[in-house]
Design a protein around this motif. Structure first.
Motif, PDB file in Angstrom:
ATOM      1  N   GLY A 119       0.822  -1.213   0.000  1.00  0.00           N
ATOM      2  CA  GLY A 119       0.000   0.000   0.000  1.00  0.00           C
ATOM      3  C   GLY A 119       0.850   1.255   0.000  1.00  0.00           C
ATOM      4  N   ILE A 120       0.206   2.362  -0.304  1.00  0.00           N
ATOM      5  CA  ILE A 120       0.875   3.664  -0.316  1.00  0.00           C
ATOM      6  C   ILE A 120       0.263   4.504   0.790  1.00  0.00           C
ATOM      7  N   LEU A 121       1.114   5.012   1.676  1.00  0.00           N
ATOM      8  CA  LEU A 121       0.673   5.875   2.767  1.00  0.00           C
ATOM      9  C   LEU A 121       0.579   7.308   2.250  1.00  0.00           C
ATOM     10  N   THR A 122      -0.576   7.907   2.404  1.00  0.00           N
ATOM     11  CA  THR A 122      -0.791   9.278   1.966  1.00  0.00           C
ATOM     12  C   THR A 122      -1.164  10.135   3.167  1.00  0.00           C
ATOM     13  N   LEU A 151      -5.561  -2.391   3.317  1.00  0.00           N
ATOM     14  CA  LEU A 151      -5.639  -1.366   2.280  1.00  0.00           C
ATOM     15  C   LEU A 151      -6.916  -0.574   2.476  1.00  0.00           C
ATOM     16  N   ASN A 152      -6.921   0.676   2.103  1.00  0.00           N
ATOM     17  CA  ASN A 152      -8.056   1.598   2.240  1.00  0.00           C
ATOM     18  C   ASN A 152      -8.403   1.912   3.696  1.00  0.00           C
ATOM     19  N   SER A 153      -7.499   1.625   4.629  1.00  0.00           N
ATOM     20  CA  SER A 153      -7.729   2.025   6.018  1.00  0.00           C
ATOM     21  C   SER A 153      -7.187   3.443   6.211  1.00  0.00           C
ATOM     22  N   SER A 154      -7.630   4.098   7.270  1.00  0.00           N
ATOM     23  CA  SER A 154      -7.233   5.492   7.470  1.00  0.00           C
ATOM     24  C   SER A 154      -7.265   5.858   8.949  1.00  0.00           C
ATOM     25  N   ILE A 179      -4.291   4.784   3.644  1.00  0.00           N
ATOM     26  CA  ILE A 179      -3.543   3.784   2.876  1.00  0.00           C
ATOM     27  C   ILE A 179      -4.329   3.509   1.600  1.00  0.00           C
ATOM     28  N   SER A 180      -3.640   3.577   0.472  1.00  0.00           N
ATOM     29  CA  SER A 180      -4.314   3.251  -0.801  1.00  0.00           C
ATOM     30  C   SER A 180      -3.505   2.212  -1.531  1.00  0.00           C
TER      31      SER A 180
END
Length: 180
Positions: A119-122, A151-154, A179-180
């Motif tokens: 995942g990518i941390l934004t 994934l897709n958690s925030s 996270i995307s």
């Protein structure tokens, strides 16, 4: 809270700010509610060291003609060519009245969703607005991402515990890190 002291001198307004800068001094101004505005000058390196420690969200005690004044750095102007400090605005703070400030966000830890799932941390918010007494202003807000394992958690604003005496002023549903 760490106490930061800064010795400044009252500036003769007839002296050119460019001449002061050539002497490694920074022209500055002090003002605030029920305070007399003053033109000041500060040694460049002394201010740089204090600003590195305090930033714009920590109280600095200015020593002006033997009197101590609690202030926040309200505005910093930079020379466009050299990126040196060109002018500083100090605003007086009443230590018994709450202030609003933007505090930088610092990401703590490694998200398992990034490490294990690619995942990518934004970071969607690089600072958070808080309201508190000046003495309670934090230097930074730590956001722990160790719990982001999908994934897709925030992390929402409501998920961050504010430091003691500090209140977040933003929308609790606002996403700070995802996270995307």
């Amino acid at each position: 809270m760490e106490q930061i002291l800064l010795d400044v001198q009252v500036r003769d307004v007839k002296v050119s700010p460019s001449w002061l800068r050539k002497q490694r001094k920074i022209p500055a101004v002090f003002y605030g509610n029920k305070q007399k505005s003053m033109a000041l000058q500060i040694d460049y390196q002394t201010f740089r060291k204090a600003f590195d420690r305090a930033g714009s969200n920590q109280v600095i005690d200015l020593h002006i003609d033997g009197k101590k004044q609690p202030v926040l750095v309200h505005d910093v102007q930079y020379d466009p060519l050299t990126d040196n400090f060109a002018h500083i605005d100090f605003v007086h703070v009443d230590m018994n009245v709450a202030v609003t400030a933007n505090i930088p966000v610092v990401i703590v830890g490694i998200a398992p969703a990034v490490k294990n799932l690619g995942g990518i941390l934004t970071t969607l918010r690089h600072d958070l607005e808080v309201k508190c007494l000046p003495a309670d202003l934090p230097h930074q807000i730590d956001v722990d991402v160790n719990g982001l394992d999908q994934l897709n958690s925030s992390v929402h604003l409501r998920d961050i515990a504010p430091p003691k005496g500090v209140k977040f002023t933003g929308n609790p549903d606002e996403v700070v890190v995802a996270i995307s």
